[in-house]
Design an enzyme around this catalytic site. Structure first.
Site, PDB file in Angstrom:
ATOM      1  N   LYS A 239       0.848  -1.174   0.000  1.00  0.00           N
ATOM      2  CA  LYS A 239       0.000   0.000   0.000  1.00  0.00           C
ATOM      3  C   LYS A 239       0.900   1.246   0.000  1.00  0.00           C
ATOM      4  CE  LYS A 239      -0.698   1.057   4.899  1.00  0.00           C
ATOM      5  NZ  LYS A 239      -0.313   2.456   4.877  1.00  0.00           N
TER       6      LYS A 239
ATOM      7  N   HIS B 277      -0.188  -5.684   5.643  1.00  0.00           N
ATOM      8  CA  HIS B 277       0.455  -6.491   6.692  1.00  0.00           C
ATOM      9  C   HIS B 277      -0.475  -6.762   7.877  1.00  0.00           C
ATOM     10  CE1 HIS B 277       1.261  -2.408   8.290  1.00  0.00           C
ATOM     11  NE2 HIS B 277       1.249  -2.994   9.472  1.00  0.00           N
TER      12      HIS B 277
ATOM     13  N   LYS C  84      -1.404 -10.584  10.724  1.00  0.00           N
ATOM     14  CA  LYS C  84      -1.349 -10.682  12.179  1.00  0.00           C
ATOM     15  C   LYS C  84      -2.242 -11.822  12.661  1.00  0.00           C
ATOM     16  CE  LYS C  84      -0.273  -5.799  12.846  1.00  0.00           C
ATOM     17  NZ  LYS C  84       1.068  -6.034  13.424  1.00  0.00           N
TER      18      LYS C  84
ATOM     19  N   GLU D  13      -1.747   4.951  17.849  1.00  0.00           N
ATOM     20  CA  GLU D  13      -0.289   5.005  17.853  1.00  0.00           C
ATOM     21  C   GLU D  13       0.150   6.128  18.781  1.00  0.00           C
ATOM     22  OE1 GLU D  13       1.700   4.285  13.876  1.00  0.00           O
ATOM     23  OE2 GLU D  13      -0.270   4.952  13.206  1.00  0.00           O
TER      24      GLU D  13
ATOM     25  N   ASP E  73      -3.912   6.534   5.126  1.00  0.00           N
ATOM     26  CA  ASP E  73      -2.847   5.689   5.658  1.00  0.00           C
ATOM     27  C   ASP E  73      -3.370   4.474   6.412  1.00  0.00           C
ATOM     28  OD1 ASP E  73      -0.056   5.194   6.086  1.00  0.00           O
ATOM     29  OD2 ASP E  73      -0.282   5.886   8.149  1.00  0.00           O
TER      30      ASP E  73
ATOM     31  N   HIS F 181      -6.274  -0.729   6.272  1.00  0.00           N
ATOM     32  CA  HIS F 181      -6.202  -1.597   7.450  1.00  0.00           C
ATOM     33  C   HIS F 181      -7.561  -1.759   8.132  1.00  0.00           C
ATOM     34  CE1 HIS F 181      -2.027  -1.513   6.830  1.00  0.00           C
ATOM     35  NE2 HIS F 181      -1.698  -0.508   7.587  1.00  0.00           N
TER      36      HIS F 181
ATOM     37  N   LYS G 260      -2.442   9.449  15.490  1.00  0.00           N
ATOM     38  CA  LYS G 260      -1.060   9.561  15.943  1.00  0.00           C
ATOM     39  C   LYS G 260      -1.030  10.314  17.278  1.00  0.00           C
ATOM     40  CE  LYS G 260       1.340   8.119  12.205  1.00  0.00           C
ATOM     41  NZ  LYS G 260       2.398   7.089  12.236  1.00  0.00           N
TER      42      LYS G 260
END
Length: 513
Positions: free
Chosen positions: A172, A202, A206, A240, A259, A264, A364
């Site tokens: 991505k 990714h 998981k 995060e 993002d 995701h 963030k």
């Protein structure tokens, strides 16, 4: 050509159980970059350590930096020591692994680059059936994706022989908006068929994300209550505590919606809400995920204020330490309005989920790093504990922790020991680290192995990607053109107050983490 969603092959379970892929050449474009050092080479070394790579496997690094094979070997060994899951490098394993490593310094825009790659593949010891099996991994800036794909096609490297495969893996972002995503799919599809194309996310590698399917469809206790009748709402959080980490210039062109949310979070949401697939194969799973995304109404400019909140962190404190605000970060333009936080309220308008809100948030510089799914069930319709202190109880809650402490927890009510009927919340907790002696594989280990095996179940299909962009495309355009600033929140807070208002309008609250 336009990719055909029905061209996706059915992946046979017997092949899945045989986890050693055939001999192949792995060509990593951008091999001197951060992704290759931090993730790809450590993952490949770990697979070699577990004897999950054929002895004939060859890894060819391609990048613009001038390096000899020996320099490349040394840099990759250091990367494995620094970023790998092992405490040290096994000298015997490394000796065999390093013999597989080769390096080509090349310009991605130069047609002769792909001729050199072709000549290198032809010269490999296991080259047979049109140069053998090939996996091209594009660990580069997105602008190079179509250039590399077309260069491989012009050199004849995208063609597959009857007994050999040629596959391409791209990271991505899969485009920057709906139009660019469609353009990228057209250019890739003109060279590689959909069955050859692996779009890596990714998060899907998981363990807890994969366990969503097992938890739902291998346990009869959950599926009967996994619907609008029993589920009050679902919260998905990707938090995060880090800031830009010297990536301000890149992040400012992306923002939290592109993002994290469009890829995701939408992937996790589709696994939570999908119908049971007829079989656990790539086509069946992707088909059900796409149905979920198509059932989510796209956010329009008219309902944007009721469906989404964007925020941007200012200076504050993380773990007691002062940190800069977003606009003070290196590389961030003065006065930037790019969002570092997004909260959304979505609905899945189908028979199972109609009327059940899905709340999403990511940001963030939040208080801690955590990713989880919280499924909150509706309260008991009646409490038969008249004339006791047990007048109310908290609703049942199933929490699926994706990172950092992978596992699950089920909250329910229980009686406190004693003569009175006093009810309190208790939890049954499951942690991968405590329940299994075998450690969880890193996401890239699993996904690289699946790509070599041809199993695309844990990758994103083109129509999933496109529908994800369709849901947020108008919202992205609105946020790009509006002069209204993103809502501020202090670093170390759980986002702006507007995000709290988004869920409170429904009489709900964000879960405390």
């Amino acid at each position: 050509m336009t990719p055909d969603s029905h061209s996706q092959p059915v992946f046979d379970l017997g092949a899945r159980l045989s986890r050693t892929p055939p001999p192949a050449a792995i060509v990593i474009f951008g091999a001197s970059g951060d992704l290759a050092r931090r993730k790809l080479l450590p993952a490949l070394y770990s697979l070699a350590l577990q004897q999950l790579l054929a002895p004939e496997m060859t890894i060819i690094g391609v990048a613009q930096r001038e390096l000899t094979d020996e320099q490349f070997h040394e840099q990759m060994r250091q990367a494995i020591v620094t970023h790998g899951s092992q405490a040290s490098v096994d000298d015997d394993i490394w000796e065999g692994f390093s013999r597989r490593l080769r390096y080509l310094s090349a310009d991605f825009s130069d047609p002769t680059t792909y001729e050199r790659i072709r000549d290198t593949l032809i010269a490999l010891p296991h080259a047979h059936h049109q140069f053998g099996n090939r996996l091209f991994y594009l660990a580069t800036a997105p602008k190079f994706f179509p250039i590399i794909a077309e260069g491989l096609g012009d050199a004849g490297l995208a063609e597959e022989a009857p007994n050999a495969f040629s596959r391409i893996v791209i990271e991505k972002p899969f485009g920057n908006d709906l139009e660019s995503s469609r353009a990228l799919n057209r250019r890739l599809g003109a060279v590689f068929q959909e069955t050859q194309t692996f779009r890596i996310d990714h998060y899907l590698g998981k363990e807890t994300v994969q366990n969503l399917l097992v938890l739902r469809f291998a346990n009869a206790i959950f599926e009967p209550i996994w619907n609008r009748r029993y589920v009050d709402h679902v919260q998905i959080t990707v938090a995060e505590d880090l800031g830009m980490e010297n990536r301000g210039a890149y992040y400012d062109q992306s923002g939290a919606l592109r993002d994290i949310v469009q890829n995701h979070i939408f992937q996790v949401l589709s696994l939570i809400a999908m119908e049971p697939p007829a079989r656990f194969d790539s086509r069946s799973v992707h088909d059900e995920k796409v149905k979920v995304l198509r059932a989510i109404p796209a956010i329009t400019a008219e309902d944007a204020s009721d469906s989404a909140v964007r925020g941007q962190y200012r200076s504050g404190f993380i773990a007691g330490e002062p940190v800069l605000g977003y606009r003070e970060e290196t590389g961030v333009p003065e006065g930037s309005n790019t969002e570092t936080f997004v909260a959304m309220r979505l609905t899945v308008e189908n028979w199972r989920w109609a009327g059940t809100p899905f709340y999403l948030r990511t940001g963030k510089r939040l208080p801690r790093r955590t990713t989880e799914v919280a499924v909150q069930f509706k309260p008991a319709p009646h409490l038969p504990f008249a004339h006791t202190v047990a007048e109310t109880t908290a609703p049942n809650l199933l929490i699926l922790r994706i990172q950092p402490d992978e596992g699950a927890s089920l909250r329910f009510s229980a009686k406190v020991p004693g003569p009175r009927v006093d009810i309190r919340d208790v939890s049954m907790d499951f942690q991968y680290g405590n329940a299994f002696l075998t450690p969880s594989a890193e996401a890239y280990e699993r996904l690289l192995l699946d790509a070599l095996l041809g199993d695309s179940t844990l990758f994103a299909r083109w129509d999933e990607v496109e529908r994800g962009w369709e849901i947020v495309d108008e919202l992205l355009s609105l946020w790009a053109t509006t002069a209204i600033p993103a809502a501020n929140y202090a670093a170390g807070a759980w986002g702006p107050k507007e995000a709290d208002a988004l869920v409170r309008r429904d009489g709900r609250e964000w879960r405390r983490l």
